[in-house]
Design an enzyme around this catalytic site. Structure first.
Site, PDB file in Angstrom:
ATOM      1  N   TRP A   1     -37.436 -48.390 -14.707  1.00 27.57           N
ATOM      2  CA  TRP A   1     -36.618 -49.491 -14.211  1.00 27.57           C
ATOM      3  C   TRP A   1     -35.908 -50.136 -15.396  1.00 27.57           C
ATOM      4  O   TRP A   1     -36.532 -50.484 -16.401  1.00 27.57           O
ATOM      5  CB  TRP A   1     -37.524 -50.491 -13.501  1.00 27.57           C
ATOM      6  CG  TRP A   1     -36.887 -51.699 -12.918  1.00 27.57           C
ATOM      7  CD1 TRP A   1     -35.742 -51.769 -12.191  1.00 27.57           C
ATOM      8  CD2 TRP A   1     -37.398 -53.049 -12.982  1.00 27.57           C
ATOM      9  NE1 TRP A   1     -35.493 -53.061 -11.798  1.00 27.57           N
ATOM     10  CE2 TRP A   1     -36.497 -53.867 -12.259  1.00 27.57           C
ATOM     11  CE3 TRP A   1     -38.521 -53.633 -13.560  1.00 27.57           C
ATOM     12  CZ2 TRP A   1     -36.690 -55.238 -12.126  1.00 27.57           C
ATOM     13  CZ3 TRP A   1     -38.726 -54.986 -13.422  1.00 27.57           C
ATOM     14  CH2 TRP A   1     -37.813 -55.787 -12.713  1.00 27.57           C
TER      15      TRP A   1
ATOM     16  N   LYS B   1     -40.059 -56.099  -1.588  1.00 34.84           N
ATOM     17  CA  LYS B   1     -39.871 -54.918  -0.759  1.00 34.84           C
ATOM     18  C   LYS B   1     -40.844 -54.897   0.418  1.00 34.84           C
ATOM     19  O   LYS B   1     -40.449 -54.626   1.554  1.00 34.84           O
ATOM     20  CB  LYS B   1     -40.062 -53.650  -1.598  1.00 34.84           C
ATOM     21  CG  LYS B   1     -39.212 -53.571  -2.867  1.00 34.84           C
ATOM     22  CD  LYS B   1     -37.741 -53.557  -2.566  1.00 34.84           C
ATOM     23  CE  LYS B   1     -36.900 -53.195  -3.792  1.00 34.84           C
ATOM     24  NZ  LYS B   1     -37.008 -54.151  -4.897  1.00 34.84           N
TER      25      LYS B   1
ATOM     26  N   ASP C   1     -46.797 -52.258 -12.924  1.00 37.31           N
ATOM     27  CA  ASP C   1     -45.723 -52.885 -12.159  1.00 37.31           C
ATOM     28  C   ASP C   1     -45.907 -52.446 -10.714  1.00 37.31           C
ATOM     29  O   ASP C   1     -45.767 -51.265 -10.390  1.00 37.31           O
ATOM     30  CB  ASP C   1     -44.359 -52.447 -12.701  1.00 37.31           C
ATOM     31  CG  ASP C   1     -43.219 -53.292 -12.149  1.00 37.31           C
ATOM     32  OD1 ASP C   1     -43.422 -53.993 -11.140  1.00 37.31           O
ATOM     33  OD2 ASP C   1     -42.116 -53.253 -12.722  1.00 37.31           O
TER      34      ASP C   1
END
Length: 418
Positions: free
Chosen positions: A144, A264, A226
């Protein structure tokens, strides 16, 4: 003319994702497709407030709590942090199993509320730079984009460990382990994607996670997980947290950080609900209290306290069995649609005879697919077909639906002819 103190500011690059979203919005072509944004969309291409979230919002509206706009404590909402911890470390879909797991809750997790996963990553990074004296920070190649920006902002330029094999579009476990075994040193931080690796969609197997945990313990590396897609990736929150729970159960204890996002899995993109969990080897309240105090010091000088409404929604859902059951069904809706679009796109590309191998699209998981398209092919998609994705070839599968599937597959087929 008087010159500004800031006239010598160097040019600063912009964020490609947001640039593409802007370009897509300005594009009036009727068949354009947005495959850049990491946001869940329905088969009609629109946003989807989750059913559980709508129910929770209605509940909160009718409660009309007069304190609903008050400040949170610096550390965050205590009840929210409890359900956030439970979701990562103890959550089970079976209520009876969940009750048993909750009774076994450990006292060695220090948690604070953050501005979604980005805030958790940044606070965690600054905390480790201040207090771990971490030597090097390792991130996957690729990772990311924000991981690089965040760690560089706290004075650490990340080193890369191999992750993606471009020749076969697969996770390169051997190269990852070989590099970290040879070059990582005690107190190095290793950033790991708990599930649905962004951008590749490729995750280690359970056996590979076990080997990574063994290496971290043996070499005294500090894992930094993460966790952005728990429940969204597979539809099963317990399955998506498997790696973290495995690390957590190791003895001797492995100290680590988990940066948790609810964007999300709850569709709360704009509410920025998140948490940071620091897993300690010492179970004493004194050490945990000190850790929370230092994390709060960082929060105070950066944001004072986290946003409230998103966390209120999360704790309302996860504190109610009926709403939790609705949320679990919502996760199935999202994860199944993503999986079905992966298979549909794969079969359409094969039907068209598109050059190359495309099995990796169905072997990957989660929001994104690392398609293997070259920058030249990605540019051709934008210029010729108005299909927008990152230059790296990362595609947001959520942007694919039954109405644009054939158009996108044809666009990829044409781009491959260049």
């Amino acid at each position: 003319m008087q010159s500004s103190y800031f006239s010598s500011l160097p040019e600063m690059g912009t964020d490609e994702v947001f640039d593409l979203i802007k370009a897509f919005s300005a594009d009036k072509y009727p068949y354009r497709a947005n495959l850049a944004a990491g946001v869940y969309c329905t088969d009609d291409g629109g946003s989807w407030p989750l059913n559980a979230v709508c129910r929770a919002e209605s509940t909160l509206h009718h409660q009309a709590d007069p304190t609903r706009h008050d400040y949170l404590p610096i550390a965050g909402d205590t009840q929210f942090l409890k359900v956030a911890q439970d979701l990562v470390f103890f959550f089970e879909e079976n209520p009876q199993e969940m009750a048993i797991r909750s009774q076994e809750r450990s006292l060695r997790v220090a948690s604070v509320q953050t501005v979604s996963g980005t805030g958790a990553n940044h606070i965690g990074a600054q905390f480790l730079v201040n207090h771990l004296n971490t030597n090097q920070v390792w991130v996957s190649d690729p990772t990311w984009t924000n991981h690089h920006i965040i760690w560089e902002s706290v004075g650490k330029k990340p080193r890369l460990y191999p992750y993606y094999n471009t020749s076969n579009n697969c996770f390169d476990f051997h190269a990852m382990m070989q590099t970290l075994e040879a070059q990582a040193r005690p107190r190095d931080t290793v950033v790991l994607h708990a599930c649905a690796h962004n951008p590749t969609g490729l995750d280690p197997s359970k056996e590979q996670w076990m080997a990574i945990a063994d290496m971290c313990q043996r070499k005294q590396l500090f894992p930094f997980f993460d966790l952005a897609y728990q429940g969204f990736a597979s539809g099963d929150p317990s399955k998506d947290a498997w790696a973290i729970r495995y690390f957590y159960k190791q003895c001797p204890f492995i100290e680590m950080i988990v940066a948790q996002s609810f964007s999300k899995s709850f569709g709360l993109y704009g509410h920025r609900a998140g948490a940071l969990h620091l897993v300690l080897a010492d179970e004493s309240d004194e050490i945990k209290g000190r850790a929370v105090a230092h994390l709060c010091h960082l929060l105070r000088c950066e944001i004072s306290m986290a946003p409230k409404f998103g966390s209120m929604i999360v704790k309302t859902i996860l504190s109610d069995q009926e709403l939790t059951a609705i949320w679990l069904k919502d996760l199935q809706v999202m994860s199944k649609r993503i999986k079905s679009m992966r298979h549909a796109l794969y079969h359409e590309l094969i039907r068209l005879g598109t050059p190359g191998s495309w099995e990796h699209i169905i072997n990957q998981i989660g929001m994104f697919s690392y398609t293997g398209l070259t920058p030249q092919e990605v540019n051709a998609l934008r210029q010729q077909s108005h299909v927008y994705m990152l230059t790296s070839g990362r595609m947001s599968i959520s942007g694919v639906n039954t109405k644009n599937l054939q158009y996108i597959a044809n666009a990829i087929f044409k781009a491959r002819q260049i």
